[in-house]
Design an enzyme around this catalytic site. Sequence first.
Site, PDB file in Angstrom:
ATOM      1  N   SER A  38       0.841  -1.191   0.000  1.00  0.00           N
ATOM      2  CA  SER A  38       0.000   0.000   0.000  1.00  0.00           C
ATOM      3  C   SER A  38       0.877   1.242   0.000  1.00  0.00           C
ATOM      4  CB  SER A  38      -0.856   0.027   1.257  1.00  0.00           C
ATOM      5  OG  SER A  38      -0.014   0.243   2.368  1.00  0.00           O
ATOM      6  N   LYS A  39       0.264   2.326  -0.411  1.00  0.00           N
ATOM      7  CA  LYS A  39       1.005   3.577  -0.453  1.00  0.00           C
ATOM      8  C   LYS A  39       1.487   3.960   0.952  1.00  0.00           C
ATOM      9  CE  LYS A  39       1.225   8.029  -2.462  1.00  0.00           C
ATOM     10  NZ  LYS A  39       0.629   9.009  -3.334  1.00  0.00           N
ATOM     11  N   ARG A  40       0.612   3.726   1.919  1.00  0.00           N
ATOM     12  CA  ARG A  40       0.965   4.140   3.283  1.00  0.00           C
ATOM     13  C   ARG A  40       2.237   3.459   3.762  1.00  0.00           C
ATOM     14  NH1 ARG A  40      -1.915   2.452   7.657  1.00  0.00           N
ATOM     15  NH2 ARG A  40      -3.634   1.916   6.283  1.00  0.00           N
TER      16      ARG A  40
END
Length: 493
Positions: free
Chosen positions: A246-248
């Site tokens: 994920s981007k996070r």
Amino acid sequence: MTEVRVRFPPSPTGYLHIGGARTAILNWLFARKHNGKLILRIEDTDAERSTQDSIEGIIDGLTWLGIDWDEGPYFQTDFSQDHIAAANKLLDEGKAYKCFCTKEELQSKREAALAAKQDVKYDGTCRKLSPEEVAEKESLGIPYVIRFRVPDEDGVAGYDDKVLGRIERKYADIEDFVIVRSNGKPLYLLCNLVDDIRDRISHVIRGQDHLTNTTRQILLYEALGAEVPVFAHMPLTLDLKKAKISKRSHGEIVAVQFYRKSGFIPWALLNFLVLLGWSPGNDQEIFSREELIEAFTLERINKSNSIFNYRKDDPKFFTDPKAININAHYLRTMPIEEIGELVKKELQESDIWHDSYDGDKKEWYLKTLDMIRDRFHTLKDFTSLGRAYFTDDFDIEEKALQKNLLKHPGLKEWLPMLADRFEALDEFTKESAEQAARDFADEVGVKPGIPINACRAAITGLVKGPSMFDLFTHMGKEKVVARLRDAGKYFEN
Ligand code: GLU
């Protein structure tokens, strides 16, 4: 098989994620293989999170990857009436009902069920309301959601998944799920399926994260009397610690745009992404478009999760090494004219492109790329590592400076002397340059490698590269002489 109609329905709430791109690619391959249609449908029902930027980014990313679609983009919000009509049909036929339970009531029932270690499913309070009770609550203006009435009898919602095999879920395990919110807006689950029915989708190819949606949607298909499409669920893509990428937690390496910015060749990224979740059944890793379309089958989509092999702590691998290696493979083997076009854009962006590379220096330009590409991994390497070939304004690698120049202080004087020797040559050929360099080394009493490697550092800024004598003639006498004379600057300080 009836006409193959597949769809890619992204929710436009962010950039095009590599997981989303993989879904699009597999659908595209399947459509192309069966002369079917790929439909692009933007699921923009979540008005608060959907943005125009995201829509453009997704379309841009797909186009860059070379994925073409046959219908759309359609926008889910343009079909709200269809979604509401489907909900009303279910209500009218008693296959759905209005539920007036408040959030607080639901929450306390949930907590009680949890505490008693009982099933936390909705208990069906409003299922039993008589038409009069419903009418009364409505007349009082009590807000309600619409829930689907899961059949009472013993039974299963089941289907044959092309990847996972038979999947079944007992009716008894499925709660009466909400299909329309209290604000009158139908939920994703319903909209997505109504659109699939309208778009006559024959195969739904999507991630395993939708598995629980699918069993509920099977019930909806049956209730609406629509034909159930074929389902194929793809594995998830996890990192080495088995967390969803994920981007996070992984940053921009999960965005297609990142690969574009990092000098990836679109087909190389596509080739890599296909292998994240599909396998040809042998060890082939490099596929042309035709080979991939030919080899692709839903049955060969992997059942188990794919690993995106990315080690944050190793900067050399700024993303999965396999992606880098596949890109390097294409970079080194593609027809040089095609590489020429791709590198042209890079040089233009870096302001070091000369129109003559498309004119009288075209042969020189393509030969340069061919000489240097063997060591490169991305298109960016042409403007970083390969910069000295295209402009005098380049930096010298620290290693080249320390090892090939500063280690031998004599070179400060020797390089301009060697420049004079080269300048004096009537014919500046591979042989004459080599002879001059060797004679010179002899005279000053060092091994030939010392002035030769120093020349490489001064001319290309690098420790390694193509054969030095080829390079002399390729760069030309004038440039070689000028750079050797200028090399004194590296010895200052
Ligand atoms: N909009 C959904 C998503 O982006 C699509 C799910 C589906 O393929 O049905 O996850």
